[in-house]
Write a protein that holds these residues in place. Structure first.
Motif, mmCIF file in Angstrom:
data_model
loop_
_atom_site.group_PDB
_atom_site.id
_atom_site.type_symbol
_atom_site.label_atom_id
_atom_site.label_comp_id
_atom_site.label_asym_id
_atom_site.label_seq_id
_atom_site.Cartn_x
_atom_site.Cartn_y
_atom_site.Cartn_z
ATOM 1 N N TRP A 66 23.729 19.692 -30.529
ATOM 2 C CA TRP A 66 22.506 20.283 -30.170
ATOM 3 C C TRP A 66 21.419 20.276 -31.115
ATOM 4 N N PHE A 67 21.769 20.851 -32.643
ATOM 5 C CA PHE A 67 20.593 20.520 -33.356
ATOM 6 C C PHE A 67 20.332 19.173 -34.020
ATOM 7 N N GLU A 68 21.036 18.093 -33.861
ATOM 8 C CA GLU A 68 20.725 16.914 -34.125
ATOM 9 C C GLU A 68 19.756 16.518 -33.203
ATOM 10 N N ARG A 69 20.075 16.770 -31.809
ATOM 11 C CA ARG A 69 19.348 16.248 -30.706
ATOM 12 C C ARG A 69 17.935 17.041 -30.774
ATOM 13 N N MET A 70 17.823 18.242 -31.069
ATOM 14 C CA MET A 70 16.441 18.728 -31.295
ATOM 15 C C MET A 70 15.955 18.386 -32.495
ATOM 16 N N ARG A 71 16.321 17.991 -33.354
ATOM 17 C CA ARG A 71 15.603 17.396 -34.629
ATOM 18 C C ARG A 71 15.003 16.011 -34.359
ATOM 19 N N SER A 72 15.932 15.344 -33.639
ATOM 20 C CA SER A 72 15.312 14.039 -33.321
ATOM 21 C C SER A 72 14.280 13.858 -32.270
ATOM 22 N N ARG A 73 14.492 15.108 -31.443
ATOM 23 C CA ARG A 73 13.303 14.926 -30.699
ATOM 24 C C ARG A 73 11.885 15.544 -31.293
ATOM 25 N N LEU A 74 12.207 16.462 -32.148
ATOM 26 C CA LEU A 74 10.971 16.709 -32.843
ATOM 27 C C LEU A 74 10.383 15.808 -33.839
ATOM 28 N N LEU A 75 11.253 14.785 -34.381
ATOM 29 C CA LEU A 75 10.756 13.908 -35.140
ATOM 30 C C LEU A 75 10.314 12.850 -34.616
ATOM 31 N N PHE A 76 10.784 12.378 -33.359
ATOM 32 C CA PHE A 76 10.579 10.931 -32.840
ATOM 33 C C PHE A 76 9.938 10.956 -31.494
ATOM 34 N N ASN A 77 9.822 12.213 -30.949
ATOM 35 C CA ASN A 77 9.244 12.442 -29.597
ATOM 36 C C ASN A 77 7.697 12.451 -29.692
ATOM 37 N N THR A 78 7.057 12.450 -28.627
ATOM 38 C CA THR A 78 5.649 12.595 -28.459
ATOM 39 C C THR A 78 5.240 14.254 -28.110
ATOM 40 N N GLY A 79 6.285 14.893 -27.651
ATOM 41 C CA GLY A 79 6.222 16.175 -27.275
ATOM 42 C C GLY A 79 5.998 16.454 -26.223
ATOM 43 N N ARG A 80 5.695 15.589 -25.305
ATOM 44 C CA ARG A 80 5.486 15.824 -23.530
ATOM 45 C C ARG A 80 6.606 16.600 -23.241
ATOM 46 N N GLN A 81 8.049 16.399 -23.733
ATOM 47 C CA GLN A 81 8.965 17.147 -22.841
ATOM 48 C C GLN A 81 8.928 18.661 -23.213
ATOM 49 N N PHE A 82 8.464 18.939 -24.403
ATOM 50 C CA PHE A 82 8.270 20.239 -24.855
ATOM 51 C C PHE A 82 7.196 21.185 -24.436
ATOM 52 N N ARG A 83 6.019 20.435 -23.674
ATOM 53 C CA ARG A 83 4.964 21.088 -23.069
ATOM 54 C C ARG A 83 5.500 22.543 -22.081
ATOM 55 N N PRO A 84 6.225 22.181 -21.231
ATOM 56 C CA PRO A 84 6.617 23.270 -20.267
ATOM 57 C C PRO A 84 7.424 24.203 -21.297
ATOM 58 N N ALA A 85 8.264 23.994 -22.177
ATOM 59 C CA ALA A 85 8.908 25.114 -22.990
ATOM 60 C C ALA A 85 8.051 25.938 -23.673
ATOM 61 N N VAL A 86 6.887 25.160 -24.242
ATOM 62 C CA VAL A 86 5.861 25.776 -24.917
ATOM 63 C C VAL A 86 5.016 26.822 -24.131
ATOM 64 N N ALA A 87 4.867 26.189 -23.046
ATOM 65 C CA ALA A 87 3.849 27.049 -22.037
ATOM 66 C C ALA A 87 4.807 28.324 -21.537
ATOM 67 N N GLY A 88 6.077 28.070 -21.417
ATOM 68 C CA GLY A 88 6.861 29.414 -20.927
ATOM 69 C C GLY A 88 6.911 30.220 -22.323
ATOM 70 N N ALA A 89 7.029 29.641 -23.368
ATOM 71 C CA ALA A 89 7.230 30.536 -24.396
ATOM 72 C C ALA A 89 5.935 31.482 -24.897
ATOM 73 N N LEU A 90 4.793 30.675 -24.516
ATOM 74 C CA LEU A 90 3.455 31.456 -24.518
ATOM 75 C C LEU A 90 3.290 32.613 -23.598
ATOM 76 N N ALA A 91 3.802 32.046 -22.370
ATOM 77 C CA ALA A 91 3.862 33.328 -21.306
ATOM 78 C C ALA A 91 4.468 34.412 -21.584
ATOM 79 N N VAL A 92 5.714 34.207 -22.160
ATOM 80 C CA VAL A 92 6.479 35.327 -22.368
ATOM 81 C C VAL A 92 6.038 36.157 -23.585
#
Length: 169
Positions: A80-106
Motif C-alpha cells: 500500500w505504501f509503495e502504491r501511494m508513493r508511486s501515485r504521489l510521485l507519478f500521478n497528476t493528482g486527479r484521482q486524489f481530488r475526491p479524497a482531498v475534497a472529502g478531507a477538507l469537508a471533514v
C-alpha cells in the motif's frame, strides 16, 4: 515591426515563408541584421535536424523488452505504501481530488462543530448557584430598588415644598 515581435514570428516564418501573415517579419529581416542572424541560425538548426537519422534499434531490442516485461510481471505486488508513493510521485493528482475534497469537508465540519460547540464531548459544568444565593441576590436588588424609590420620593417632596413656599423678599 519590432525585434521582439519578429523573433517570436521566426519559427512560423521558417515553417511557412510564403504565408501572407509573415510579410511584416520578412520586411523586418531585410532591415535588421540581428533578427536576420537569428533567422539564419534557426534555418541552420532546422537543416541539421532534417539531416539527422535516428539510430536503428539493436537486433535484440524486442527480446530484451520482452524479458524486461516478464520480469516486471513476476515481481510481487507492491504494498500500500509503495502504491501511494508511486501515485504521489507519478500521478497528476486527479484521482486524489475526491479524497482531498472529502478531507477538507471533514476538516470544515470539525472546525464548524467545534466553533458551534457541537462536539458532543462533556464540558465542565457551569458553577451551580444555590437557591439561597439567588434569594439573597434578589433581596439585594429589591433593597436597591426601594432605596432608589425613596430617593425619588424625597426629591419630589422637597420640590413640592419649594413650589408652595412664598418667595422671600
Amino acid at each position: 515591426m519590432i525585434c521582439h515581435d519578429c523573433q517570436s514570428a521566426l519559427p512560423e516564418l521558417l515553417l511557412n515563408p510564403a504565408a501572407p501573415g509573415n510579410a511584416a517579419a520578412r520586411e523586418h529581416l531585410k532591415s535588421c541584421s540581428t533578427c536576420n542572424q537569428e533567422f539564419q541560425s534557426l534555418e541552420a538548426t532546422f537543416a541539421l535536424l532534417d539531416s539527422w537519422q535516428a539510430p536503428e534499434p539493436s537486433p535484440y531490442f524486442d527480446q530484451k523488452l520482452a524479458v524486461r516485461l516478464r520480469e516486471e510481471q513476476e515481481l510481487p505486488a507492491a504494498g500500500w505504501f509503495e502504491r501511494m508513493r508511486s501515485r504521489l510521485l507519478f500521478n497528476t493528482g486527479r484521482q486524489f481530488r475526491p479524497a482531498v475534497a472529502g478531507a477538507l469537508a471533514v476538516a470544515f465540519l470539525i472546525a464548524g462543530g467545534t466553533f458551534a460547540d457541537l462536539s458532543g464531548f462533556p464540558h465542565p459544568a457551569k458553577a451551580q448557584v444555590s437557591a439561597t444565593v439567588n434569594d439573597l441576590q434578589i433581596l439585594d436588588k429589591n433593597d436597591q430598588a426601594l432605596q432608589t424609590m425613596n430617593l425619588l420620593l424625597q426629591d419630589d417632596n422637597s420640590s413640592n415644598d419649594n413650589s408652595g413656599a412664598l418667595p422671600s423678599s
